[in-house]
Design an enzyme around this catalytic site. Structure first.
Site, PDB file in Angstrom:
ATOM      1  N   HIS A  94       0.839  -1.203   0.000  1.00 53.32           N
ATOM      2  CA  HIS A  94       0.000   0.000   0.000  1.00 53.32           C
ATOM      3  C   HIS A  94       0.873   1.252   0.000  1.00 53.32           C
ATOM      4  CE1 HIS A  94       0.943   1.108   4.147  1.00 53.32           C
ATOM      5  NE2 HIS A  94       0.882  -0.190   4.426  1.00 53.32           N
TER       6      HIS A  94
ATOM      7  N   GLU B 275      -1.041  -6.561   8.837  1.00 58.32           N
ATOM      8  CA  GLU B 275       0.344  -6.374   9.262  1.00 58.32           C
ATOM      9  C   GLU B 275       0.544  -6.919  10.677  1.00 58.32           C
ATOM     10  OE1 GLU B 275       3.363  -6.392   8.805  1.00 58.32           O
ATOM     11  OE2 GLU B 275       3.847  -4.427   7.941  1.00 58.32           O
TER      12      GLU B 275
END
Length: 213
Positions: free
Chosen positions: A17, A93
Site C-alpha cells: 500500500h 500487518e
C-alpha cells in the site's frame, strides 16, 4: 493484466500500500487502521500504470488484500472499481503492540528498555513486540493466509491467471520468503512479481521506478 504470462504460467503480483495519513514511511503502523493519504493514492495509481506497462492489459483472475483500509483501498485503485476483492484476515500487518503508531525516536524515548531489545533481537524468530505479536505467530498467521489465498485461487503450471495482493511490508516479505525463499525490501507502493511453473520463482523484486518523479 493478461490472463497468463507469455509462457502460460500463473503469476502473483504483490503491491505494498502507499503512504498513509499516519505516515507509514516513518511510523510503526501495524494493526492501526490508518487511511491512505493523497500521496498514497497517487502511488497506487502509479503502481496500477506500472503493472499494466509491465504485463499489458488489466484483467486479474483474483484480487486479494489485507482487511485494513489502506490495503483494501489500494487494491481497489490497482484493480479497478468493479473488481471483486477477497480480504484475507491473515494478511494484516504484524501487531506492533506498544510501538503502534510511533516513530523509532518516540519508541526510544518512551520505552528505552524495549527499544534496546528490539534493536538487537527484532530479527530473531522468538522476538515478540511488547504487548503485541511475536514474529513466530506472525509467520504462522501469514502462512495460513497464503493457504487460504491458494484455495481461493487454484493454480498449476498450466496457468490459473494472474492474481494481485495489496498488503503490508511485513506480510509481503513473509509471502515472498515462504513461497520463493527471498526477502525483498518492500518500499511503499513497490511491486513484487512471482510466477508458478511447478514451483514459485521471483520475476521482479522491489520495483519502484514508477514512484520516481
Amino acid at each position: 493484466m493478461t490472463h497468463q504470462d507469455s509462457k502460460g504460467h500463473s503469476r502473483l503480483i504483490l503491491v505494498r500500500h502507499g503512504e498513509t495519513t499516519g505516515e507509514s514511511s516513518i511510523r510503526y503502523h501495524g494493526r492501526g487502521d490508518v487511511a491512505l493519504s493523497e500521496l498514497g493514492r497517487a502511488q497506487m495509481r502509479a503502481a496500477c500504470t506500472a503493472i499494466e506497462r509491465l504485463d499489458g492489459g488489466m484483467k486479474f483472475a483474483r484480487v486479494f488484500s489485507s482487511p485494513l483500509s489502506r490495503a483494501s483501498e489500494g487494491a481497489r485503485i490497482v484493480a479497478g472499481e468493479s473488481a471483486e476483492i477477497f480480504a484475507i484476515e491473515e494478511f494484516a500487518e504484524v501487531h506492533f503492540g506498544l510501538f503502534e503508531g510511533l516513530t523509532a525516536e518516540e519508541i526510544r524515548e518512551r520505552y528505552p528498555r524495549e527499544f534496546a531489545r528490539f534493536s538487537t533481537d527484532r530479527l530473531s524468530a522468538d522476538y515478540a513486540y511488547p504487548g503485541g505479536e511475536s514474529r513466530a505467530d506472525f509467520t504462522r498467521r501469514v502462512r495460513r493466509g497464503v493457504a487460504k489465498m491458494l484455495e481461493l485461487w487454484p493454480h498449476d503450471s498450466t496457468c490459473a491467471g494472474t492474481a494481485v495482493v495489496v498488503a503490508h511490508r511485513g506480510t509481503i516479505r513473509q509471502i515472498v520468503e515462504y513461497l520463493a525463499g527471498e526477502r525483498p525490501i518492500v518500499e511503499l507502493g513497490s511491486i513484487q512479481i512471482m510466477r508458478f511453473d511447478g514451483k514459485w520463482r521471483t520475476v521482479a523484486l522491489d520495483v519502484t521506478e514508477h514512484l520516481i518523479k
